[in-house]
Design a protein around this motif. Structure first.
Motif, PDB file in Angstrom:
ATOM      1  N   TYR A 204       2.661   2.215   8.138  1.00 36.60           N
ATOM      2  CA  TYR A 204       1.321   2.525   7.726  1.00 36.60           C
ATOM      3  C   TYR A 204       1.046   2.245   6.367  1.00 36.60           C
ATOM      4  O   TYR A 204       0.308   1.479   5.818  1.00 36.60           O
ATOM      5  CB  TYR A 204       0.818   3.886   8.124  1.00 36.60           C
ATOM      6  N   MET A 205       1.647   3.081   5.603  1.00 41.71           N
ATOM      7  CA  MET A 205       1.627   3.037   3.947  1.00 41.71           C
ATOM      8  C   MET A 205       2.281   1.854   3.459  1.00 41.71           C
ATOM      9  O   MET A 205       1.821   1.729   2.115  1.00 41.71           O
ATOM     10  CB  MET A 205       2.222   4.306   3.516  1.00 41.71           C
ATOM     11  N   ASP A 206       3.195   0.946   4.263  1.00 43.87           N
ATOM     12  CA  ASP A 206       3.876  -0.142   3.686  1.00 43.87           C
ATOM     13  C   ASP A 206       2.753  -1.013   2.932  1.00 43.87           C
ATOM     14  O   ASP A 206       2.662  -1.861   2.216  1.00 43.87           O
ATOM     15  CB  ASP A 206       4.649  -0.831   4.316  1.00 43.87           C
ATOM     16  N   ARG A 207       1.606  -1.110   3.767  1.00 46.83           N
ATOM     17  CA  ARG A 207       0.430  -2.018   3.469  1.00 46.83           C
ATOM     18  C   ARG A 207       0.026  -1.623   1.945  1.00 46.83           C
ATOM     19  O   ARG A 207      -0.596  -2.301   1.089  1.00 46.83           O
ATOM     20  CB  ARG A 207      -0.793  -1.990   4.341  1.00 46.83           C
ATOM     21  N   PHE A 208      -0.183  -0.418   1.829  1.00 46.74           N
ATOM     22  CA  PHE A 208      -0.518   0.302   0.429  1.00 46.74           C
ATOM     23  C   PHE A 208       0.560   0.081  -0.708  1.00 46.74           C
ATOM     24  O   PHE A 208      -0.104  -0.551  -1.807  1.00 46.74           O
ATOM     25  CB  PHE A 208      -0.965   1.497   0.642  1.00 46.74           C
ATOM     26  N   CYS A 212      -0.307  -2.212  -4.017  1.00 40.21           N
ATOM     27  CA  CYS A 212      -0.178  -1.725  -5.355  1.00 40.21           C
ATOM     28  C   CYS A 212       0.650  -2.770  -6.146  1.00 40.21           C
ATOM     29  O   CYS A 212       0.574  -2.861  -7.560  1.00 40.21           O
ATOM     30  CB  CYS A 212       0.547  -0.328  -5.300  1.00 40.21           C
ATOM     31  N   LYS A 213       1.729  -3.275  -5.555  1.00 43.70           N
ATOM     32  CA  LYS A 213       3.163  -3.872  -6.236  1.00 43.70           C
ATOM     33  C   LYS A 213       2.425  -5.250  -6.228  1.00 43.70           C
ATOM     34  O   LYS A 213       2.704  -5.832  -7.520  1.00 43.70           O
ATOM     35  CB  LYS A 213       4.288  -3.969  -5.394  1.00 43.70           C
ATOM     36  N   ARG A 214       1.990  -6.020  -5.307  1.00 42.52           N
ATOM     37  CA  ARG A 214       1.705  -7.568  -5.289  1.00 42.52           C
ATOM     38  C   ARG A 214       0.208  -7.613  -6.003  1.00 42.52           C
ATOM     39  O   ARG A 214      -0.136  -8.695  -6.622  1.00 42.52           O
ATOM     40  CB  ARG A 214       1.691  -7.893  -3.932  1.00 42.52           C
ATOM     41  N   VAL A 215      -0.622  -6.968  -5.686  1.00 42.93           N
ATOM     42  CA  VAL A 215      -2.129  -7.206  -6.016  1.00 42.93           C
ATOM     43  C   VAL A 215      -2.344  -6.460  -7.314  1.00 42.93           C
ATOM     44  O   VAL A 215      -2.899  -7.228  -8.233  1.00 42.93           O
ATOM     45  CB  VAL A 215      -3.134  -6.721  -4.707  1.00 42.93           C
ATOM     46  N   LEU A 216      -2.338  -5.138  -7.359  1.00 41.27           N
ATOM     47  CA  LEU A 216      -2.597  -4.357  -8.563  1.00 41.27           C
ATOM     48  C   LEU A 216      -1.389  -4.536  -9.432  1.00 41.27           C
ATOM     49  O   LEU A 216      -1.697  -4.361 -10.792  1.00 41.27           O
ATOM     50  CB  LEU A 216      -2.861  -3.278  -8.214  1.00 41.27           C
ATOM     51  N   ARG A 217      -0.130  -5.000  -9.153  1.00 42.37           N
ATOM     52  CA  ARG A 217       0.787  -5.480 -10.050  1.00 42.37           C
ATOM     53  C   ARG A 217       1.139  -4.035 -11.017  1.00 42.37           C
ATOM     54  O   ARG A 217       1.680  -4.207 -12.191  1.00 42.37           O
ATOM     55  CB  ARG A 217       0.588  -6.556 -11.341  1.00 42.37           C
ATOM     56  N   ILE A 246      -7.857   4.028  -4.416  1.00 39.19           N
ATOM     57  CA  ILE A 246      -8.720   4.897  -3.561  1.00 39.19           C
ATOM     58  C   ILE A 246      -9.500   4.024  -2.435  1.00 39.19           C
ATOM     59  O   ILE A 246      -9.768   4.402  -1.348  1.00 39.19           O
ATOM     60  CB  ILE A 246      -9.644   5.738  -4.349  1.00 39.19           C
ATOM     61  N   GLN A 247     -10.005   3.031  -3.243  1.00 37.14           N
ATOM     62  CA  GLN A 247     -11.036   1.988  -2.353  1.00 37.14           C
ATOM     63  C   GLN A 247     -10.088   1.409  -1.092  1.00 37.14           C
ATOM     64  O   GLN A 247     -10.431   1.270   0.056  1.00 37.14           O
ATOM     65  CB  GLN A 247     -11.307   1.141  -3.097  1.00 37.14           C
ATOM     66  N   PHE A 248      -8.751   1.003  -1.459  1.00 37.18           N
ATOM     67  CA  PHE A 248      -8.046   0.272  -0.547  1.00 37.18           C
ATOM     68  C   PHE A 248      -7.572   1.398   0.586  1.00 37.18           C
ATOM     69  O   PHE A 248      -7.628   0.988   1.819  1.00 37.18           O
ATOM     70  CB  PHE A 248      -6.761   0.008  -1.316  1.00 37.18           C
ATOM     71  N   LEU A 249      -7.292   2.684   0.277  1.00 37.56           N
ATOM     72  CA  LEU A 249      -7.108   3.341   1.137  1.00 37.56           C
ATOM     73  C   LEU A 249      -8.165   3.781   2.183  1.00 37.56           C
ATOM     74  O   LEU A 249      -7.971   4.061   3.506  1.00 37.56           O
ATOM     75  CB  LEU A 249      -6.581   4.971   0.441  1.00 37.56           C
ATOM     76  N   LYS A 250      -9.450   3.915   1.570  1.00 39.25           N
ATOM     77  CA  LYS A 250     -10.602   4.132   2.497  1.00 39.25           C
ATOM     78  C   LYS A 250     -10.845   2.807   3.343  1.00 39.25           C
ATOM     79  O   LYS A 250     -10.917   3.232   4.617  1.00 39.25           O
ATOM     80  CB  LYS A 250     -11.603   4.544   1.647  1.00 39.25           C
ATOM     81  N   ASP A 251     -10.932   1.635   2.898  1.00 34.61           N
ATOM     82  CA  ASP A 251     -11.107   0.429   3.534  1.00 34.61           C
ATOM     83  C   ASP A 251     -10.317  -0.051   4.454  1.00 34.61           C
ATOM     84  O   ASP A 251     -10.777  -0.412   5.545  1.00 34.61           O
ATOM     85  CB  ASP A 251     -11.769  -0.449   2.439  1.00 34.61           C
ATOM     86  N   GLU A 252      -9.115  -0.001   4.150  1.00 34.65           N
ATOM     87  CA  GLU A 252      -7.909  -0.509   4.963  1.00 34.65           C
ATOM     88  C   GLU A 252      -7.151   0.363   5.996  1.00 34.65           C
ATOM     89  O   GLU A 252      -6.756   0.332   6.762  1.00 34.65           O
ATOM     90  CB  GLU A 252      -7.078  -1.284   4.085  1.00 34.65           C
TER      91      GLU A 252
END
Length: 369
Positions: A204-208, A212-217, A246-252
């Motif tokens: 579940y948390m692998d998406r987060f 964080c690593k690939r998009v937020l760098r 925070i936004q990603f956790l809520k939306d996705e």
């Protein structure tokens, strides 16, 4: 390699060797003395074959949960499966780990082979030193914690994530049956006592993690379950990255943060995480950890004097704590703990031992007085 694994997942799960391994694994620990475990073991070969057949022909049914409380490291409600279902989950978990673990980021540390809290602590320490050298005195830490993590995971989202990696329909049917069994407890979340819950939370948390690593760098990033540490160049980036997280956790993922436990602060302040106060130069035991072991040492003395626990069990508890404490700068505290509890001493190997004569002598004095 991944394709080969994906093509025969179900056959791997229900193979006799895998089910037998899961059964032997299920017998480790105190659970082997449970009523359902003892009943199962009376005719283990027949019951294992019956389990395999039910999984193979699609008639496998989840029996339900046994509920109880645990009090360490904090009070929690545990919903544990019955023995048959535990065996099934161990068998599935062993196979699915081969699929998922290679795709997880390196710095995910909860419930994974050769990982754990101490490895996470070491990695945070290393990242703090490296970030301080690279970013300088403006370096900031983001500490993020998810509110009621296990209890709020959206099972429908989880069931949508798993097929992206697992293409075997028979495996998906089996996995979904176990996920849906949580409907017996609550509309949201995963049971803490389920073996597969540990793997599923990482899935579940692998998406987060990937976000964080690939998009937020975020270069310096560590996650242990719902506890995330990220180290970034400055305060403004920390604010921006945290808001995106925070936004990603809520939306996705339909998850909310714990407002009290989530914040940003300068690297020089150190960070409370994974049982330690971590600085770039050293690590200290957290104050609550010190208070717990001081209280426990007093309680152990009493229970030992009353004959409700063996000296060997007390030594096991003390050395388990000492193994954890050694990952920090704890020598002085450990010495004070021993001096204030004179029934504890250190042998020539550095192992904590119990001198039962100290307790017996004082017990006799108390009886005389």
């Amino acid at each position: 390699m991944s394709k080969i694994i994906h093509d025969n997942l179900f056959e791997k799960i229900i193979a006799w060797e895998n089910i037998e391994w899961a059964y032997k694994k299920s017998l480790k620990g105190v659970n082997k003395y449970g009523t359902d475990a003892l009943h199962f073991s009376r005719n283990e070969t027949y019951n294992l074959m019956k389990l395999i057949d039910s999984m193979k022909n699609g008639t496998y049914e989840f029996e339900g949960y046994k509920r109880f409380k645990v009090y360490e490291p904090k009070e929690r409600i545990i919903d544990a499966p019955y023995h048959k279902d535990k065996i099934a989950q161990l068998a599935i978990d062993r196979v699915l780990k081969e699929v998922y673990q290679p795709s997880f980021i390196h710095d995910s540390y909860a419930c994974l082979d050769n990982k754990g809290t101490h490895k996470a602590v070491e990695r945070v320490s290393y990242f703090m030193r490296k970030a301080a050298w690279q970013y300088g005195e403006d370096t900031f830490i983001i500490k993020l914690d998810i509110r009621k993590f296990f209890y709020t995971i959206n099972r429908e989202i989880l069931k949508g994530i798993i097929p992206k990696k697992v293409k075997c329909q028979e495996t998906l049917n089996l996995v979904n049956k176990i996920i849906d069994s949580a409907d017996l407890i609550d509309p949201l979340g995963l049971p803490l006592g389920n073996t597969l819950s540990q793997l599923f939370t990482n899935v579940y948390m692998d998406r987060f993690d990937q976000y964080c690593k690939r998009v937020l760098r975020v270069k310096y990033y560590v996650r242990y379950a719902d506890d995330v540490i990220a180290i970034v160049p400055n305060k403004s980036e920390a604010i921006s990255i945290l808001n995106n997280m925070i936004q990603f956790l809520k939306d996705e993922l339909d998850l909310d943060i714990s407002v009290k436990k989530t914040r940003i602060f300068p690297l020089e302040q150190g960070v409370n995480a994974y049982g330690f106060k971590i600085y770039k130069t050293h690590r200290l035991l957290r104050n609550d950890s010190k208070k717990k072991i001081k209280r426990k040492a007093k309680r152990l003395r009493t229970t030992l004097a009353e004959g409700r626990i063996s000296s060997g069990k007390v030594e096991q508890i003390l050395n388990s704590w000492n193994g954890h404490a050694r990952y920090g700068c704890s020598h002085n505290f450990t010495q004070r703990l021993i001096s204030r509890n004179d029934y504890i001493y250190v042998d020539h190997r550095g192992v904590l031992k119990v001198d039962i004569s100290k307790i017996v002598k004082e017990d006799n004095l108390d009886a005389i007085s």
